[in-house]
Design a protein around this motif. Structure first.
Motif, PDB file in Angstrom:
ATOM      1  N   UNK A 108      -9.059   8.704  -1.848  1.00  0.00           N
ATOM      2  CA  UNK A 108      -9.036   9.348  -0.541  1.00  0.00           C
ATOM      3  C   UNK A 108      -9.517   8.377   0.527  1.00  0.00           C
ATOM      4  N   UNK A 109      -8.736   8.293   1.636  1.00  0.00           N
ATOM      5  CA  UNK A 109      -9.091   7.365   2.714  1.00  0.00           C
ATOM      6  C   UNK A 109      -9.128   8.027   4.090  1.00  0.00           C
ATOM      7  N   UNK A 110      -8.801   9.305   4.165  1.00  0.00           N
ATOM      8  CA  UNK A 110      -8.813   9.945   5.477  1.00  0.00           C
ATOM      9  C   UNK A 110      -8.390  11.393   5.421  1.00  0.00           C
ATOM     10  N   UNK A 111      -8.365  11.990   6.591  1.00  0.00           N
ATOM     11  CA  UNK A 111      -7.969  13.401   6.736  1.00  0.00           C
ATOM     12  C   UNK A 111      -6.685  13.475   7.528  1.00  0.00           C
ATOM     13  N   UNK A 112      -5.967  14.565   7.323  1.00  0.00           N
ATOM     14  CA  UNK A 112      -4.695  14.765   8.001  1.00  0.00           C
ATOM     15  C   UNK A 112      -4.524  16.255   8.262  1.00  0.00           C
ATOM     16  N   UNK A 113      -4.154  16.585   9.490  1.00  0.00           N
ATOM     17  CA  UNK A 113      -3.887  17.985   9.828  1.00  0.00           C
ATOM     18  C   UNK A 113      -2.415  18.268   9.552  1.00  0.00           C
ATOM     19  N   UNK A 114      -2.155  19.023   8.499  1.00  0.00           N
ATOM     20  CA  UNK A 114      -0.804  19.377   8.085  1.00  0.00           C
ATOM     21  C   UNK A 114      -0.469  20.730   8.713  1.00  0.00           C
ATOM     22  N   UNK A 167       0.861  -1.185   0.000  1.00  0.00           N
ATOM     23  CA  UNK A 167       0.000   0.000   0.000  1.00  0.00           C
ATOM     24  C   UNK A 167       0.893   1.229   0.000  1.00  0.00           C
ATOM     25  N   UNK A 168       0.542   2.229  -0.830  1.00  0.00           N
ATOM     26  CA  UNK A 168       1.257   3.509  -0.829  1.00  0.00           C
ATOM     27  C   UNK A 168       0.289   4.582  -0.349  1.00  0.00           C
ATOM     28  N   UNK A 169       0.751   5.375   0.612  1.00  0.00           N
ATOM     29  CA  UNK A 169      -0.048   6.457   1.172  1.00  0.00           C
ATOM     30  C   UNK A 169       0.621   7.789   0.870  1.00  0.00           C
ATOM     31  N   UNK A 170      -0.180   8.823   0.773  1.00  0.00           N
ATOM     32  CA  UNK A 170       0.332  10.182   0.606  1.00  0.00           C
ATOM     33  C   UNK A 170      -0.710  11.144   1.126  1.00  0.00           C
ATOM     34  N   UNK A 171      -0.292  12.387   1.349  1.00  0.00           N
ATOM     35  CA  UNK A 171      -1.270  13.415   1.718  1.00  0.00           C
ATOM     36  C   UNK A 171      -1.230  14.505   0.663  1.00  0.00           C
ATOM     37  N   UNK A 172      -2.383  15.106   0.452  1.00  0.00           N
ATOM     38  CA  UNK A 172      -2.494  16.187  -0.522  1.00  0.00           C
ATOM     39  C   UNK A 172      -3.426  17.254   0.055  1.00  0.00           C
ATOM     40  N   UNK A 173      -3.028  18.503  -0.110  1.00  0.00           N
ATOM     41  CA  UNK A 173      -3.803  19.647   0.363  1.00  0.00           C
ATOM     42  C   UNK A 173      -5.178  19.618  -0.293  1.00  0.00           C
ATOM     43  N   UNK A 174      -6.207  19.832   0.491  1.00  0.00           N
ATOM     44  CA  UNK A 174      -7.585  19.719   0.020  1.00  0.00           C
ATOM     45  C   UNK A 174      -7.857  20.652  -1.170  1.00  0.00           C
ATOM     46  N   UNK A 175      -7.138  21.761  -1.282  1.00  0.00           N
ATOM     47  CA  UNK A 175      -7.359  22.698  -2.384  1.00  0.00           C
ATOM     48  C   UNK A 175      -6.427  22.458  -3.569  1.00  0.00           C
ATOM     49  N   UNK A 176      -5.546  21.465  -3.482  1.00  0.00           N
ATOM     50  CA  UNK A 176      -4.607  21.187  -4.569  1.00  0.00           C
ATOM     51  C   UNK A 176      -5.258  20.206  -5.554  1.00  0.00           C
ATOM     52  N   UNK A 177      -6.174  20.730  -6.337  1.00  0.00           N
ATOM     53  CA  UNK A 177      -6.968  19.911  -7.249  1.00  0.00           C
ATOM     54  C   UNK A 177      -6.095  19.298  -8.335  1.00  0.00           C
ATOM     55  N   UNK A 178      -5.098  20.021  -8.795  1.00  0.00           N
ATOM     56  CA  UNK A 178      -4.212  19.489  -9.835  1.00  0.00           C
ATOM     57  C   UNK A 178      -3.517  18.211  -9.351  1.00  0.00           C
ATOM     58  N   UNK A 179      -2.993  18.239  -8.135  1.00  0.00           N
ATOM     59  CA  UNK A 179      -2.331  17.060  -7.579  1.00  0.00           C
ATOM     60  C   UNK A 179      -3.337  15.929  -7.369  1.00  0.00           C
ATOM     61  N   UNK A 227      -5.974  21.546   5.969  1.00  0.00           N
ATOM     62  CA  UNK A 227      -6.789  20.358   5.782  1.00  0.00           C
ATOM     63  C   UNK A 227      -6.213  19.562   4.616  1.00  0.00           C
ATOM     64  N   UNK A 228      -5.461  18.518   4.925  1.00  0.00           N
ATOM     65  CA  UNK A 228      -4.936  17.611   3.909  1.00  0.00           C
ATOM     66  C   UNK A 228      -5.776  16.346   3.916  1.00  0.00           C
ATOM     67  N   UNK A 229      -5.718  15.637   2.822  1.00  0.00           N
ATOM     68  CA  UNK A 229      -6.406  14.367   2.703  1.00  0.00           C
ATOM     69  C   UNK A 229      -5.369  13.273   2.491  1.00  0.00           C
ATOM     70  N   UNK A 230      -5.575  12.150   3.129  1.00  0.00           N
ATOM     71  CA  UNK A 230      -4.715  10.987   2.942  1.00  0.00           C
ATOM     72  C   UNK A 230      -5.301  10.176   1.801  1.00  0.00           C
ATOM     73  N   UNK A 231      -4.447   9.843   0.857  1.00  0.00           N
ATOM     74  CA  UNK A 231      -4.839   9.037  -0.297  1.00  0.00           C
ATOM     75  C   UNK A 231      -4.059   7.732  -0.252  1.00  0.00           C
ATOM     76  N   UNK A 232      -4.659   6.669  -0.772  1.00  0.00           N
ATOM     77  CA  UNK A 232      -4.054   5.347  -0.725  1.00  0.00           C
ATOM     78  C   UNK A 232      -4.142   4.668  -2.085  1.00  0.00           C
ATOM     79  N   UNK A 233      -3.117   3.883  -2.368  1.00  0.00           N
ATOM     80  CA  UNK A 233      -3.094   3.043  -3.558  1.00  0.00           C
ATOM     81  C   UNK A 233      -2.682   1.640  -3.131  1.00  0.00           C
ATOM     82  N   UNK A 234      -3.508   0.653  -3.440  1.00  0.00           N
ATOM     83  CA  UNK A 234      -3.126  -0.734  -3.186  1.00  0.00           C
ATOM     84  C   UNK A 234      -2.120  -1.145  -4.248  1.00  0.00           C
ATOM     85  N   UNK A 235      -1.018  -1.697  -3.786  1.00  0.00           N
ATOM     86  CA  UNK A 235       0.032  -2.106  -4.716  1.00  0.00           C
ATOM     87  C   UNK A 235      -0.090  -3.591  -5.004  1.00  0.00           C
TER      88      UNK A 235
END
Length: 170
Positions: free
Chosen positions: A148-154, A125-137, A162-170
């Motif tokens: 998206x799988x969760x929220x993260x306070x950056x 599994x690969x996880x990352x966070x992305x800023x909620x307003x960073x639509x391009x990313x 307000x960041x969001x945690x994103x996940x990819x199953x490898x």
């Protein structure tokens, strides 16, 4: 433009630090007080941050270079997010490409490398966070199958984004 891709070496630390600080500031600098931004950049990308991880076996950093100039980089390592993650989870900590090289195919090459590398290291599994307003990313990561799988306070100084945690199953 010819981009070469290679593993980051400890000797790349100062140049990588400068590039990462510039990329973060160019993208997000206007969101923060100058003192908070400076402290964050020093902690995250200063000598005790990113450069110190270049010879740490827990981290893997790949560079995209045009000549002697670092155009972009990607960093994989242990998951720092709070929560209960799979034992096989790995975090994509940063994927930065300087503006001049955005849209030139650098980010996809780095992302493809990261997925192959994470799988080769046994990650599931690969996880990352992305800023909620960073639509391009968000659109970029969605193309790879991240969800998206969760929220993260950056935190940058006193400001919490307000960041969001994103996940990819490898």
């Amino acid at each position: 433009m010819t981009i070469a891709y290679r593993a980051a070496l400890p000797a790349d630390g100062p140049a990588l630090s400068a590039m990462a600080k510039r990329a973060f500031t160019d993208t997000f600098g206007s969101l923060y007080r100058a003192s908070d931004l400076a402290a964050f950049l020093d902690r995250t990308f200063g000598a005790d941050g990113l450069p110190s991880q270049l010879d740490d076996p827990d981290y893997t950093v790949r560079l995209a270079c045009e000549g002697d100039t670092i155009a972009g980089f990607i960093k994989l390592g242990p998951v720092d997010f709070p929560g209960d993650w799979d034992a096989g989870a790995i975090e994509l900590h940063q994927l930065y490409v300087l503006g001049r090289w955005q849209g030139e195919g650098v980010a996809p090459v780095l992302m493809d490398w990261a997925i192959v590398t994470a799988r080769a290291q046994g990650a599931t599994q690969m996880l990352l966070s992305v800023f909620v307003e960073n639509v391009r990313a968000q659109r970029f990561y969605a193309r790879y199958g991240f969800r998206e799988v969760g929220r993260y306070e950056f935190r940058v100084g006193d400001q919490i984004d307000d960041d969001r945690i994103w996940s990819l199953d490898l």
